[in-house]
Design a protein around this motif. Structure first.
Motif, PDB file in Angstrom:
ATOM      1  N   LEU A  27      10.151   0.941  -3.857  1.00  0.00           N
ATOM      2  CA  LEU A  27      11.574   0.422  -3.425  1.00  0.00           C
ATOM      3  C   LEU A  27      11.486  -1.545  -3.973  1.00  0.00           C
ATOM      4  N   LEU A  28      10.432  -2.105  -3.698  1.00  0.00           N
ATOM      5  CA  LEU A  28      10.250  -3.238  -4.295  1.00  0.00           C
ATOM      6  C   LEU A  28      10.426  -3.295  -5.811  1.00  0.00           C
ATOM      7  N   SER A  29       9.706  -2.267  -6.485  1.00  0.00           N
ATOM      8  CA  SER A  29       9.818  -2.351  -7.920  1.00  0.00           C
ATOM      9  C   SER A  29      11.076  -2.092  -8.618  1.00  0.00           C
ATOM     10  N   LEU A  30      11.884  -1.349  -7.874  1.00  0.00           N
ATOM     11  CA  LEU A  30      13.503  -1.012  -8.318  1.00  0.00           C
ATOM     12  C   LEU A  30      14.208  -2.045  -8.016  1.00  0.00           C
ATOM     13  N   ALA A  31      14.354  -2.772  -7.010  1.00  0.00           N
ATOM     14  CA  ALA A  31      14.969  -4.010  -6.458  1.00  0.00           C
ATOM     15  C   ALA A  31      14.644  -5.169  -7.633  1.00  0.00           C
TER      16      ALA A  31
ATOM     17  N   ASN B 261       9.750  12.320  -8.641  1.00  0.00           N
ATOM     18  CA  ASN B 261       9.045  12.893  -7.613  1.00  0.00           C
ATOM     19  C   ASN B 261       9.482  12.694  -6.236  1.00  0.00           C
ATOM     20  N   LEU B 262       9.923  11.425  -6.163  1.00  0.00           N
ATOM     21  CA  LEU B 262      10.401  10.900  -4.685  1.00  0.00           C
ATOM     22  C   LEU B 262      11.963  11.813  -4.381  1.00  0.00           C
ATOM     23  N   ILE B 263      12.822  11.997  -5.355  1.00  0.00           N
ATOM     24  CA  ILE B 263      13.750  12.545  -5.307  1.00  0.00           C
ATOM     25  C   ILE B 263      13.951  14.308  -5.442  1.00  0.00           C
ATOM     26  N   ALA B 264      12.913  14.665  -5.847  1.00  0.00           N
ATOM     27  CA  ALA B 264      12.607  16.393  -6.017  1.00  0.00           C
ATOM     28  C   ALA B 264      12.926  16.806  -4.711  1.00  0.00           C
ATOM     29  N   GLY B 265      13.645  17.848  -4.815  1.00  0.00           N
ATOM     30  CA  GLY B 265      14.260  18.810  -3.649  1.00  0.00           C
ATOM     31  C   GLY B 265      15.495  18.001  -2.807  1.00  0.00           C
ATOM     32  N   LYS B 266      15.934  16.814  -3.143  1.00  0.00           N
ATOM     33  CA  LYS B 266      16.840  16.294  -2.214  1.00  0.00           C
ATOM     34  C   LYS B 266      18.012  16.579  -2.913  1.00  0.00           C
ATOM     35  N   ASP B 267      19.127  16.296  -2.002  1.00  0.00           N
ATOM     36  CA  ASP B 267      20.699  16.441  -2.358  1.00  0.00           C
ATOM     37  C   ASP B 267      21.110  15.499  -3.352  1.00  0.00           C
ATOM     38  N   LYS B 268      22.240  15.561  -3.859  1.00  0.00           N
ATOM     39  CA  LYS B 268      22.723  14.403  -4.662  1.00  0.00           C
ATOM     40  C   LYS B 268      23.424  13.176  -3.617  1.00  0.00           C
TER      41      LYS B 268
ATOM     42  N   LYS C 254       9.714   2.609 -16.658  1.00  0.00           N
ATOM     43  CA  LYS C 254       8.505   2.779 -15.968  1.00  0.00           C
ATOM     44  C   LYS C 254       8.676   3.356 -14.714  1.00  0.00           C
ATOM     45  N   LEU C 255       9.678   3.364 -14.255  1.00  0.00           N
ATOM     46  CA  LEU C 255       9.705   4.024 -12.742  1.00  0.00           C
ATOM     47  C   LEU C 255      10.262   5.447 -12.814  1.00  0.00           C
ATOM     48  N   LYS C 256      10.543   5.910 -13.782  1.00  0.00           N
ATOM     49  CA  LYS C 256      11.217   7.261 -13.899  1.00  0.00           C
ATOM     50  C   LYS C 256      10.423   8.541 -13.466  1.00  0.00           C
TER      51      LYS C 256
ATOM     52  N   GLN D  78       0.795  -1.211   0.040  1.00  0.00           N
ATOM     53  CA  GLN D  78       0.198   0.105   0.152  1.00  0.00           C
ATOM     54  C   GLN D  78       1.014   1.278   0.229  1.00  0.00           C
ATOM     55  N   ASN D  79       1.877   1.299   0.604  1.00  0.00           N
ATOM     56  CA  ASN D  79       2.774   2.316   0.771  1.00  0.00           C
ATOM     57  C   ASN D  79       3.564   2.563  -0.429  1.00  0.00           C
ATOM     58  N   SER D  80       3.460   3.657  -1.103  1.00  0.00           N
ATOM     59  CA  SER D  80       4.091   4.204  -2.404  1.00  0.00           C
ATOM     60  C   SER D  80       5.406   4.114  -2.407  1.00  0.00           C
ATOM     61  N   LYS D  81       6.034   4.580  -1.658  1.00  0.00           N
ATOM     62  CA  LYS D  81       7.505   4.383  -1.177  1.00  0.00           C
ATOM     63  C   LYS D  81       8.059   3.177  -1.061  1.00  0.00           C
TER      64      LYS D  81
END
Length: 270
Positions: A121-125, A175-182, A168-170, A114-117
């Motif tokens: 994580l599972l999708s990327l793995a 959206n998840l990394i928006a505003g995050k530092d490298k 597909k996950l781009k 249910q949790n989108s994050k």
């Protein structure tokens, strides 16, 4: 005992062993030292054999018994500089086939998260064939979203490699990394630090249970499934070897047994 453990840790760190290996070696040696009790600086082959046999009798896997043996060998050879050879044969690893999830089952596991994050994580793995340590250790700078690649740094065996990023996950990852530092973690914990491997494993276990799939799958099954599904798609095994970071092609060839079309096309006479 503590002096020897500190000396071993220093030697392992000097040789640039991974944090995980250092932790495992020290835990193994602590158990061995408690078993031996005294005369730790003396190599006693009969006692080492007795110690390893006790682990086998308790049902420890061949891989774990080998880990104990390697830790003991390192201690005597590299820390104490003891010239006496520990001539013990390695326990044979069981030749179990990897547990692979069907594409439909992967879909069920993801749909049960249910949790989108957590789902990302599972999708990327799965979509990049990552180990649990690799996916939780990903930083923003490791992604090349234009080239659709991921730079895995200092993975198993202290090796870097490049693997694919699922297109597909781009948008979701952007959206998840928006505003995050490298240098920020992609999948940070609630407190902002690195997500632990155990947390990621629990996320998978919960999703697997909820999906109703009864296979004895683990987080690593996502990586197994990635390799198997690429083989089924006709990708050359050499490319899969590079994507997974396998040093030996024989490790990758295990997946040809799982996806063998000749066996799957044979019908039972019953």
């Amino acid at each position: 005992m503590q002096i020897y453990l500190r000396q071993t840790e220093d030697e392992l760190r000097l040789r640039n062993y991974s944090k995980k290996t250092i932790k495992n070696y020290l835990l193994c040696l602590k158990v061995y030292f408690n078993f031996k009790k005294s005369g730790l600086e003396q190599t006693d082959l009969a006692l080492i054999k007795e110690f390893l046999l006790s682990k086998q009798e308790k049902g420890y896997s061949a891989q774990t018994v080998n880990l104990y043996l390697n830790a003991i060998k390192f201690f005597y050879r590299e820390v104490l500089k003891n010239p006496q050879e520990i001539d013990l044969k390695f326990a044979k690893r069981s030749k179990k086939l990897p547990v692979v999830l069907l594409r439909e089952e992967i879909g069920k596991v993801l749909a049960s998260t249910q949790n989108s994050k957590h789902r990302l994580l599972l999708s990327l793995a799965y979509g990049a064939g990552l180990r649990v340590s690799e996916v939780v250790g990903l930083k923003v700078k490791d992604l090349d979203l234009e080239g659709l690649t991921i730079h895995i740094k200092q993975a198993k065996g202290k090796k870097d490699r490049i693997t694919v990023f699922p297109e597909k996950l781009k948008t979701t990852i952007q959206n998840l990394i928006a505003g995050k530092d490298k240098n920020d973690w992609i999948f940070s914990s609630e407190r902002g630090g690195e997500l632990t491997e155990r947390t990621a494993q629990k996320i998978f276990e919960k999703a697997l249970k909820k999906s109703g799939i009864r296979k004895e799958a683990t987080f690593h099954s996502l990586r197994h499934s990635f390799a198997t599904h690429l083989l089924e798609n006709g990708v050359d095994i050499r490319y899969i070897q590079e994507l997974l970071g396998h040093q030996n092609i024989r490790t990758t060839q295990r997946y040809t047994q799982v996806t063998n079309p000749s066996i799957k096309n044979i019908k039972s006479p019953l």
